[in-house]
Every structure is written in C-alpha cells, then in structure tokens.
Design an enzyme around this catalytic site. Structure first.
Site, short mmCIF file in Angstrom:
data_model
loop_
_atom_site.label_atom_id
_atom_site.label_comp_id
_atom_site.label_asym_id
_atom_site.label_seq_id
_atom_site.Cartn_x
_atom_site.Cartn_y
_atom_site.Cartn_z
N ALA A 14 -83.94 11.77 -2.38
CA ALA A 14 -84.13 12.62 -1.49
C ALA A 14 -84.21 12.19 -0.18
CB ALA A 14 -85.17 13.40 -1.78
N GLY A 15 -82.85 12.30 0.46
CA GLY A 15 -82.52 11.83 1.72
C GLY A 15 -82.47 12.94 2.75
N SER A 16 -81.15 13.18 2.87
CA SER A 16 -81.12 14.41 3.72
C SER A 16 -81.65 15.78 3.24
CB SER A 16 -79.49 14.69 3.77
OG SER A 16 -78.77 13.65 4.30
N GLU B 109 -86.82 9.46 -0.05
CA GLU B 109 -86.98 8.79 -1.22
C GLU B 109 -85.32 8.53 -1.62
OE1 GLU B 109 -88.98 11.52 -3.90
OE2 GLU B 109 -90.95 11.41 -2.52
N SER C 75 -74.96 13.33 11.41
CA SER C 75 -74.24 14.19 12.11
C SER C 75 -73.91 15.27 11.52
CB SER C 75 -73.23 13.20 12.74
OG SER C 75 -73.73 12.20 13.52
N GLY D 278 -62.34 -7.16 24.39
CA GLY D 278 -61.40 -8.20 23.68
C GLY D 278 -62.14 -8.99 22.55
N GLU E 30 -82.83 10.82 10.79
CA GLU E 30 -83.68 12.09 11.24
C GLU E 30 -82.47 13.15 11.61
OE1 GLU E 30 -86.22 11.48 14.68
OE2 GLU E 30 -86.37 9.34 14.12
N ALA F 151 -93.16 8.22 6.20
CA ALA F 151 -92.71 8.03 5.06
C ALA F 151 -92.15 9.19 4.17
CB ALA F 151 -93.43 7.35 4.08
N LEU F 152 -91.01 9.77 4.35
CA LEU F 152 -90.58 10.70 3.88
C LEU F 152 -89.30 10.77 3.02
CD1 LEU F 152 -90.42 13.98 4.50
CD2 LEU F 152 -88.75 13.71 6.14
#
Ligand SMILES: Cc1cc2nc3c(=O)[nH]c(=O)nc-3n(C[C@H](O)[C@H](O)[C@H](O)COP(=O)(O)OP(=O)(O)OC[C@H]3O[C@@H](n4cnc5c(N)ncnc54)[C@H](O)[C@@H]3O)c2cc1C
Length: 388
Positions: A136-138, A133, A371, A344, A368, A130-131
C-alpha cells in the site's frame, strides 16, 4: 549566488525576507561540512544544529515552542528551499521534524502536544511518519497493518516500509487499520515510542541519496489507549491533511536543488573554455540555461502561490499544491539533468555537486504523491471546475 529577487513578490511579508536573509547567513556558517559516511550520525548532528539554531521551531505551532500560531507554509517552504540549496541532508532532517510531528500539531490532544512538540522544536526528539506499506504505497487506503482494540488499548500487527528516519526516530506517527469500516474509513493514527516491545525498526533500505530509511515490523506490539492520535477511524483524513500541509514544501525543496544546479551550471558555462571563448558563448548551452531559468521561475511562482493561498487566504490548496509539487520536482529533474550535461564528464564524477543533486532529486518525484498522482489530483479538480 542564487537569485533572491523572488523575495520581493507579494506572496511574502518582511518577516519572510528577514527569515531568508538570516537563514542564508546561518547556512553559510554552519552547513556544507564533509560527511564521513555515517548518515545516522550526520542526521542526529543536523537535528541538534537546526534545533540550536532555532529553525525547528518553524515546524510546530507557537503554543508548543514554535514561531507562528499555526504552521506558516511560506516559512517552511523558504527554509526548505534554502536548506536544500546548501545541503540536501539538512533539508531532509528539517522536513521530517515537520512531517513526523505534523499530525500531532494538527490533531493531537493537549497532553500529546506538550509531550512531543517542544522536544521536536528543540531537536531533543526525532520524528517519523509511518504510512506506506509493502502493498500500500500510492494506494494508502489499501493498508493492512492492524491495531485491534483490547481492554486497555490496542495490539498492532503488520509492517510499514520506506519510513524516513526509521531506526533513528524517537517516535513514529503510525497509521493502522482499526476496522470501523473497510478502506479509507477504518484507519486510525497512533503515536509509537521507538523501542516499544514488538516493534522492530532495524531493517534498513539503502537508497541512491543516502538517508535513514527503514522497514518497520510490528508483532503483537501493545499500545496504551492514550497512544490514539486524533479521532478513531479518521486516520486516513488526518494523514491526508498532514500531507496536504507539507506537499508544497516538497516542491520548495526541489526548487532549492534546481537553483543550486542552475548556479553551478552558470558558473561552469562562464568559466569553461570552448574554442576562442567559453561554454556560455555557445547557443545550445544558452538555450539549455534559458530553459533552466524558465523551469526555476515557474516552479518558484507555483510553490509560493500555493503557500500564500494556504497562509493568507486560508484556502484549501490541494490543486495548487499538486501543481507546485509536480512542476517543481519534475522541473528540477530537467534542470539538474541539463546541469550535468553542461558539466560534461565532470558532471557524472562522484562528489561533484551536480552529481549529488542528480541523485537527490529523484525520490521527490515519487514520495508524498508521485507525479502521476499529482496529475490525477489536478485533472479531478479541473473537471470539478467544469461541473463534471
Ligand atoms: C526516499 C523515500 C522516502 C520515503 N519516506 C516515507 C516516509 O517517511 N513515510 C512514508 O509513509 N512513506 C515514505 N516513502 C514512501 C512513498 O511515499 C511511496 O514510495 C510512494 O507513496 C509510492 O508508493 P510505492 O513506492 O508503493 O509505489 P506504487 O504505489 O507502487 O506506485 C508506483 C508508480 O505507479 C504510478 N502510480 C501509482 N499510483 C498511480 C495512480 N493513481 N495513477 C497513475 N499512476 C500511478 C506512479 O508512477 C508511481 O511512481 C518514501 C519513499 C522514498 C522513495
């Protein structure tokens, strides 16, 4: 049938070739059963299956029920690639046992390792990391969740979001601000038991490739002093070290999705009638398949080079892991998009493998380290090499 010739590359030893063959047989016998829509139940069942099969042992060090003395990134990558090729949810379950317990493997006390790692390896406990928020992502260092020290421990307030396994995890590795310094230097890691008073993990997020994902809310949640994981104030570095270890394996999962799409598209091209022949006789379809082969091969080379550098050379591999994740996840998106095109109308029909892969690959280009963030890492390293 997916190409296995890469296993002869010098990045691997015989234990990896044996692992790949054994897992291939296991996947054919154990995965691919239709899921009835209850994704939580499917994940719990997969944790048990992967635990019983002995595969989760690769997620923890040997001293706590694992296989290798330190985590072997080539084994983790081979397992993720193979699972992803067979069943994206099985890869998700495997990856989260590793990522969710990774900070404990790297920085936990003996007591914490003993309490959690054997249970992660057997599938008795489900792990989560759990990092992220809401604001607060990247930019992880901008996190706002606080863990204020009090007499016998800490009191936590705040929220985490997009937490995989949120709602089904038995424990969360939580990162929160302990205030030693502003920004990255004032963050610490903790182990939080699910069901702790003051933790609400019920708010789910629905995503295009369903898996358990939740927002966690902390309201005056009390933690004992023993819940601190690693060193106080070093949580940011500990989170980055954990992500560094697993970033290459995100590329491996993308590679597994890409290989499956290439297999599916090749079979379709060879069997779908077009005029007097098949789709495979058409030059434009051949060009698409050639570009798909190129992306798959380039991704495999970068993924297993990054893993080998870390395992064998013992080198910090941030640059190579960033290259691997960027090429493999963006490359898999290109491969899968072409596979859908070759199929198709059938390619966008719900339930067809390439349609599922089209949804499954997308998040890997975001989590994580998106890109664009990988490009920042690569460019910074490039400038450093040029003395800037
Ligand atoms: C399916 C899924 C599962 C997840 N599981 C977990 C989990 O288990 N635990 C956890 O803690 N988090 C998890 N996450 C969260 C994930 O790590 C974040 O979504 C990711 O870090 C991006 O943060 P954000 O969504 O806030 O986007 P933002 O930070 O707002 O970024 C949005 C976009 O801006 C661009 N961008 C951002 N920063 C830069 C930069 N420095 N340079 C150039 N461009 C930039 C990128 O294109 C990026 O995609 C998960 C996310 C998803 C989608």
């Amino acid at each position: 049938m997916a190409d296995k010739s890469f296993l002869d590359w010098p990045f691997f030893d015989d234990s990896h070739r044996e692992l790949a063959a054994r897992l291939e047989d296991w996947c054919e016998a154990n995965l691919g059963a239709a899921q009835d829509g209850d994704v939580d139940a499917a994940c719990r069942a997969l944790v048990r299956k992967l635990g019983d099969g002995g595969w989760l042992r690769y997620c923890v060090p040997a001293a706590w029920g694992g296989v290798h003395q330190a985590l072997d990134v080539r084994s983790l990558a081979l397992i993720r690639e193979t699972l992803a090729r067979h069943d994206g949810l099985a890869d998700f379950v495997f990856a989260m046992q590793g990522l969710g317990s990774g900070t404990i493997s790297l920085f936990g006390s003996e007591a914490q390792k003993q309490a959690y790692l054997p249970a992660v390896a057997s599938g008795e406990k489900i792990a989560a990391f759990a990092l992220t928020e809401p604001s607060a992502g990247s930019d992880v260092a901008a996190m706002e969740t606080t863990a204020e020290a009090e007499a016998n421990g800490y009191v936590v307030n705040g929220a985490k979001t997009y937490i995989s396994n949120g709602g089904i995890a038995d424990f969360y590795v939580l990162f929160a601000r302990t205030g030693e310094a502003p920004g990255a230097k004032g963050i610490s890691a903790f182990i939080v038991e699910a069901g702790s008073e003051g933790l609400d993990d019920h708010e789910r997020i629905q995503v295009i490739a369903p898996h358990p994902l939740a927002t966690l809310k902390f309201e005056t949640m009390r933690l004992p002093a023993a819940a601190l994981l690693g060193e106080r104030g070093r949580g940011f570095a500990e989170a980055m070290a954990t992500l560094d270890l697993f970033r290459t394996t995100v590329g491996a999962a993308a590679l597994g999705f890409a290989r499956r799409a290439l297999d599916e598209a090749t079979q379709r091209a060879l069997t779908r009638k077009l005029g007097d022949g098949t789709l495979a006789d058409n030059g434009q379809v051949q060009a698409m398949l050639a570009e798909m082969v190129l992306d798959v091969e380039a991704s495999a080379l970068l993924v297993y080079r990054a893993a080998w550098l870390r395992d064998v050379k013992g080198q910090r591999n941030s640059r190579e892991a960033a290259l691997a994740k960027l090429q493999a996840s963006d490359g898999a998106q290109r491969v899968i998009d072409k596979a859908v095109q070759i199929f198709g109308g059938l390619g966008v029909t719900v339930g067809v493998p390439v349609e599922r892969l089209y949804r499954e690959i997308r998040a890997l280009r975001i989590y994580e380290g998106a890109s664009e963030v990988q490009k920042v890492v690569i460019a910074r390293s490039h400038f450093r090499e040029h003395g800037a």
